[in-house]
Design an enzyme around this catalytic site. Structure first.
Site, PDB file in Angstrom:
ATOM      1  N   CYS A  78     -16.206  13.259  97.361  1.00 13.93           N
ATOM      2  CA  CYS A  78     -15.907  14.494  98.070  1.00 13.93           C
ATOM      3  C   CYS A  78     -14.630  15.129  97.505  1.00 13.93           C
ATOM      4  O   CYS A  78     -14.591  15.497  96.336  1.00 13.93           O
ATOM      5  CB  CYS A  78     -15.836  14.252  99.576  1.00 13.93           C
ATOM      6  SG  CYS A  78     -15.927  15.785 100.544  1.00 13.93           S
ATOM      7  N   HIS A 181     -21.138  12.489 100.323  1.00 14.77           N
ATOM      8  CA  HIS A 181     -20.605  11.211 100.803  1.00 14.77           C
ATOM      9  C   HIS A 181     -21.689  10.143 100.684  1.00 14.77           C
ATOM     10  O   HIS A 181     -22.544  10.042 101.577  1.00 14.77           O
ATOM     11  CB  HIS A 181     -20.166  11.327 102.262  1.00 14.77           C
ATOM     12  CG  HIS A 181     -18.916  12.098 102.473  1.00 14.77           C
ATOM     13  ND1 HIS A 181     -17.676  11.515 102.442  1.00 14.77           N
ATOM     14  CD2 HIS A 181     -18.720  13.421 102.689  1.00 14.77           C
ATOM     15  CE1 HIS A 181     -16.752  12.440 102.653  1.00 14.77           C
ATOM     16  NE2 HIS A 181     -17.361  13.601 102.804  1.00 14.77           N
ATOM     17  N   GLU A 183     -21.459   7.079 101.257  1.00 18.14           N
ATOM     18  CA  GLU A 183     -21.322   6.120 102.368  1.00 18.14           C
ATOM     19  C   GLU A 183     -21.939   6.647 103.664  1.00 18.14           C
ATOM     20  O   GLU A 183     -22.111   5.888 104.612  1.00 18.14           O
ATOM     21  CB  GLU A 183     -19.846   5.764 102.579  1.00 18.14           C
ATOM     22  CG  GLU A 183     -18.994   6.810 103.264  1.00 18.14           C
ATOM     23  CD  GLU A 183     -18.541   7.965 102.396  1.00 18.14           C
ATOM     24  OE1 GLU A 183     -17.732   8.774 102.878  1.00 18.14           O
ATOM     25  OE2 GLU A 183     -18.995   8.074 101.227  1.00 18.14           O
TER      26      GLU A 183
END
Length: 207
Positions: A78, A181, A183
């Site tokens: 990001c 992202h 994750e």
């Protein structure tokens, strides 16, 4: 051990939790010696480009980061991806890390599309990357950002469409950047983090 760089502006613990879930050894650190010992580095980030760069420089880690990124797998996520480029123009012009050629400017999505670009969007893979091994074209990943990177095509691995092609995944040598992202991107995001772990020589759990 994968080192997650702590400079006060990162989404550190969601990244750390994802790596832990995958069985990839990780530590959150701002110790230069630990960055040198690590098998790979991750630079997360949330917030504004100039503030984040100032916070990173205040740690004294920038020379170590620039040196180690050329030696081992390095992933910016990001805002951490945006900081890989030569300069950003959020609020004011500010030099970045200069690890990948290009600059970061405000999104111009056109009528009917809001800023920030937030939520799930699909990836159009432009060139093969070790991070996208096993990830199908059109897979959805999670974005939250108002600025995007412009970079030469040779570094561009994947884009997403938001009224204009949005730089989503980049690579120069051992240096990778994901605007989204991983994750927070479900199965495909975890697969990319697992692929990064393998680049670092860390096996992790199989699916």
């Amino acid at each position: 051990m994968i080192a997650i760089i702590d400079y006060g502006a990162g989404n550190l613990f969601s990244v750390c939790n994802a790596l832990e879930y995958l069985g990839l050894p990780a530590s959150v650190t701002r110790d230069p010696a630990e960055l040198r010992r690590a098998s790979g580095l991750i630079l997360p980030g949330v917030g504004a480009f100039p503030d984040a760069m100032e916070m990173l420089e205040a740690t004294g880690l920038v020379p170590t980061i620039r040196e180690e990124a050329e030696k081992k797998p390095f992933l910016g996520i990001c805002l951490g991806m945006q900081m890989l480029f030569d300069r950003g123009f959020e609020f004011r012009e500010r030099p970045g890390l200069g690890l990948i050629p290009g600059s970061v400017r405000r999104l111009e999505p056109g009528p009917g599309l809001k800023i920030p670009h937030m939520g799930w969007n699909s990836l159009r893979i432009l060139q093969l990357s070790p991070l996208t091994e096993g990830v199908e074209a059109g897979s959805f990943v999670y974005f939250v950002h108002s600025y995007m990177a412009d970079t030469p095509a040779e570094y561009l691995c994947a884009v997403s469409d938001y009224g204009e092609p949005v730089t989503a995944l980049v690579r120069r040598g051992t240096i990778y950047g994901a605007q989204f992202h991983p994750e927070k991107s479900g199965r495909d995001g975890l697969r990319m983090l697992r692929n990064f772990g393998r680049l670092c020589g860390e096996g992790g759990a199989e699916e």
